[in-house]
Design an enzyme around this catalytic site. Structure first.
Site, PDB file in Angstrom:
ATOM      1  N   GLU A  48      20.043  22.770   3.400  1.00 30.89           N
ATOM      2  CA  GLU A  48      20.944  22.038   4.291  1.00 30.89           C
ATOM      3  C   GLU A  48      22.392  22.255   3.886  1.00 30.89           C
ATOM      4  O   GLU A  48      23.287  22.308   4.724  1.00 30.89           O
ATOM      5  CB  GLU A  48      20.612  20.540   4.249  1.00 30.89           C
ATOM      6  N   ASP A  53      17.092  20.438  -0.756  1.00 22.34           N
ATOM      7  CA  ASP A  53      18.070  21.082  -1.641  1.00 22.34           C
ATOM      8  C   ASP A  53      19.183  20.097  -1.995  1.00 22.34           C
ATOM      9  O   ASP A  53      19.356  19.078  -1.326  1.00 22.34           O
ATOM     10  CB  ASP A  53      18.670  22.324  -0.987  1.00 22.34           C
TER      11      ASP A  53
END
Ligand code: ZN
Length: 362
Positions: free
Chosen positions: A81, A14
């Site tokens: 994350e 991400d």
């Protein structure tokens, strides 16, 4: 090398999707448009996603390579994350075989970090009582803008100002003197970003508007004097506001102002082991107001889990004194028992372009 310890290369997939205000980019459908600018890789109007796309590419390049000597290898790519680490939390125990994990999400060229700060999200929530506003008030917005901001992990020790704290400081100093009635407070966008902007909508007795403006202007010159070496474009303004909401009761208002002003923020302790490294810190990242509640969101970080607990307890004490409901979530431990070591590995190959891209991205 079949008998060597297994190595796990890890990256997150991400990114932080930020775009310039003037682009129509839609992150859910539009591809990132990367381009090379001199020796920098960057993206048109958006963040690049080099954090952590660069690390992910490095992991895959190792897998694809036919000439890198290595023992057993695994690559672990995690989701989410940036906003909760649910990907890492979802990893099943025993699922990986390797004993050594190399995380590829660091940002300094030629350095390996052994360990990582742990963290926890703190929320202080105030239930709001509102009441009818009497006559003779004028609506205004106190706005703080122009601060540098930055990442609460990378920049917390740089002396950059926190817009939420500056606003709390002004209100604590002058709300009573000016007879201000608080309508709402807002500031910052993310727990892990040092807030660049904050604002309070207020009602002020018409007879005190002039005094308010001159005090807020004075506050700007005072901050410029105090913080100007770091914060070079502090901009405070008093804007007009159409009053459509009821003000908070004086009791709730003073508890909230006191909490914002008393909330610890910034570096709590530097590391005794490594010069210049922050051990424990927190960031009062976000303030939001809804009709019936106001919330302060902080992110606490520490290399020592005990340091994290200490700041948690400090926030809990402060929040409870102010009558807030205090909650903690998403805790993750410091990433290593080895707090005291860091080794440097000088790279032989130039990495400037790729590292630069990582720095641009967030
Ligand atoms: Zn990252």
């Amino acid at each position: 090398m079949e008998n060597r310890k297994g190595v796990v290369l890890q990256a997150h997939i991400d990114m932080v999707p930020q775009k310039n205000e003037d682009t129509g980019h839609d992150f859910s459908v539009d591809p990132i448009r990367p381009y090379i600018d001199g020796e920098w890789v960057t993206a048109e109007g958006t963040t690049l996603g080099a954090d952590n796309g660069m690390g992910m590419a490095a992991c895959l390049a190792v897998l694809a390579s036919k000439d890198i000597e290595h023992g057993p290898l695994e690559v672990l790519l995690t989701i989410d994350e940036e906003a909760g680490m649910t990907g890492a939390f979802g990893l099943k125990e025993g699922w990986l075989e390797g004993e050594i994990l190399l995380n590829t999400d660091s940002e300094q060229e030629g350095e390996i970090y052994m360990g990582c700060a742990g963290g926890v999200d703190a929320s202080l929530t105030f239930n709001l009582d509102r009441q009818e506003l009497g006559g003779g008030y004028v609506g205004k917005t106190l706005q703080i803008k122009g601060l540098k901001g930055g990442h609460s992990g990378c920049d917390i020790h740089t002396g950059r100002a926190n817009a939420n704290k500056l606003l709390g400081r002004f209100l604590a100093g002058h709300a009573n003197e000016l007879g201000l009635r608080l309508l709402s407070v807002r500031g910052g966008t993310l727990r892990n970003a040092i807030p660049r902007e904050a604002a309070a909508d207020i009602a002020v007795p018409a007879s005190n508007v002039e005094k308010l403006t001159s005090l807020f202007n004075y506050f700007e010159s005072l901050l410029t004097e105090e913080l100007g070496a770091v914060e070079t474009s502090i901009a405070l303004s008093v804007l007009d506001h159409d009053i459509s909401e009821q003000p908070l009761t004086p009791a709730v208002q003073s508890r909230i102002i006191a909490a914002i002003n008393a909330c610890p923020n910034g570096v709590v302790r530097m590391s005794d082991d490594i010069a210049g490294v922050v051990e424990t810190s927190l960031n009062l990242g976000v303030i939001t107001t809804e009709s019936d509640k106001l919330t302060l969101l902080c992110l606490i970080r520490s290399l020592a889990d005990s340091g994290r607990s200490y700041v948690e307890s400090m926030l809990k004490s402060m929040g409870e004194l102010a009558g807030a409901k205090v909650a903690f979530s998403g805790a993750y431990p410091a990433g290593s028992q080895i707090r005291t070591q860091r080794s440097c590995m000088c790279s032989e190959r130039p990495m400037k372009r790729s590292m630069a891209a990582c720095r641009i991205s967030w």
